[in-house]
Design an enzyme around this catalytic site. Structure first.
Site, mmCIF file in Angstrom:
data_model
loop_
_atom_site.group_PDB
_atom_site.id
_atom_site.type_symbol
_atom_site.label_atom_id
_atom_site.label_comp_id
_atom_site.label_asym_id
_atom_site.label_seq_id
_atom_site.Cartn_x
_atom_site.Cartn_y
_atom_site.Cartn_z
ATOM 1 C CG HIS A 104 -5.979 -2.021 -0.304
ATOM 2 N ND1 HIS A 104 -5.207 -1.554 -1.344
ATOM 3 C CD2 HIS A 104 -5.399 -1.568 0.830
ATOM 4 C CE1 HIS A 104 -4.206 -0.840 -0.855
ATOM 5 N NE2 HIS A 104 -4.295 -0.851 0.463
ATOM 6 C CB SER A 146 -0.964 -0.045 1.181
ATOM 7 O OG SER A 146 -2.017 0.875 1.023
ATOM 8 C CG ASP A 152 -7.749 -1.574 -3.734
ATOM 9 O OD1 ASP A 152 -8.472 -1.136 -2.815
ATOM 10 O OD2 ASP A 152 -6.512 -1.455 -3.749
#
Length: 318
Positions: free
Chosen positions: A284, A111, A229
């Site tokens: 995600h 991330s 995501d």
């Protein structure tokens, strides 16, 4: 198959022992930078580090941390000056006796840790990164901030500041997600005020040639996007694509000015076959062991003996 649900940070560990120079193939050390809301003491990150060593025995793993405690490290993912944080990481990696004596290191970013590692490469890159792999990273920024749990006061505080005053000097020097916020509808405000992303993406008129040179020096840069995501918006930012916030139209990296004029060396990497665009199923940072293991094999495996330089410290698994 065991599933590792990564909230993209995870726990600490030096998993290998430095040995004298041998005739074995070179196994480069691996550094990992976690994501928003995570900390280096979490079990998930320890599992990832163990998997890296299991997949490529002898891998020395360093988990980047911005505080000495897990709670402090988590807080630093929401509040802090990203430029100062990267400077701290430059010092942290350069001070590690194994990382600093290796000819190069590999890097894994989860991330927001992915664009921060790219910032490390562009701004200092000592020790230099050989291969960079990012999962769900916001290389072209975010245009929305993720919703927080109702009782997560740190997250909710950052969210309130981002929504109410993202372009203020306070937010741009204190609120981490604000420093990679990028909505094409507010491009002028972004270019004028962004503390971090506009700089490392070389989007302002004055280009930093060192950033381009350092990023283009990578052997491989692999970007993974999560197909489902909804946390990192837009998800296509993980592949350096631009998304029209109004129409949803996606402009691939190769069709963007940042690539065509090669502000960062991405075109150079791509033309040389050293820039990989990948997708992986799921939400995600929901990663299976299989996906991680495949990535570790492809990008973090041992280098052939003829790549070695005299300064290398070879690591052996326990």
């Amino acid at each position: 198959m065991r599933s590792t649900a990564l909230l993209a940070t995870l726990a600490v560990g030096a998993l290998s022992v430095a040995l004298p120079h041998t005739s074995e193939d070179v196994q480069l050390p691996l550094v990992i930078w976690h994501g928003l809301g995570d900390d280096f003491e979490r079990e998930g990150l320890a599992q990832v580090a163990e998997l890296a060593e299991e997949t490529n025995p002898g891998t020395y793993v360093h988990l980047i941390h911005l505080a000495d405690t897990g709670s402090g490290d988590r807080s630093a993912t929401f509040f802090g000056n990203v430029t100062e944080q990267i400077e701290l990481v430059c010092e942290q990696l350069a001070a590690d006796p194994i990382l600093s004596t290796a000819p190069a290191i590999n890097a894994l970013g989860f991330s927001q840790g992915g664009q921060f590692l790219r910032g490390y490469i562009e701004r200092c890159n000592a020790p230099p990164v050989h291969n960079l792999v990012t999962f769900g990273s916001q290389h072209n920024g975010i245009s929305e901030f993720e919703s927080c749990k109702y009782n997560d006061w740190i997250c909710n505080g950052a969210e309130a500041l981002l929504r109410s005053g993202r372009w203020t000097s306070f937010a741009q020097s204190r609120v981490v997600p604000a420093q990679y916020f990028r909505d094409p509808r507010e491009l002028d405000l972004y270019l004028a005020n962004s503390n971090f992303l506009a700089d490392i993406n070389n989007e302002r008129e004055a280009k930093n040639e060192t950033y381009k040179k350092n990023l283009a020096s990578l052997n491989k840069f692999a970007m993974f996007m999560f197909e489902d995501d909804t946390v990192a918006v837009p998800k296509e930012s993980a592949l350096f694509a631009e998304v029209n916030s109004t129409t949803g139209e996606v402009t691939a990296l190769q069709d963007r000015e940042i690539y065509q004029e090669d502000w960062l060396g991405l075109k150079q990497l791509d033309k040389a076959g050293r820039l990989d665009f990948k997708t992986t199923p799921g939400q995600h940072m929901r990663l299976s062991e299989e996906v991680l293991r495949d990535a570790f094999k492809e990008y973090f495996g041992p280098l052939e003996d003829n790549w070695r330089t005299p300064s290398l410290i070879v690591q052996r698994g326990s």
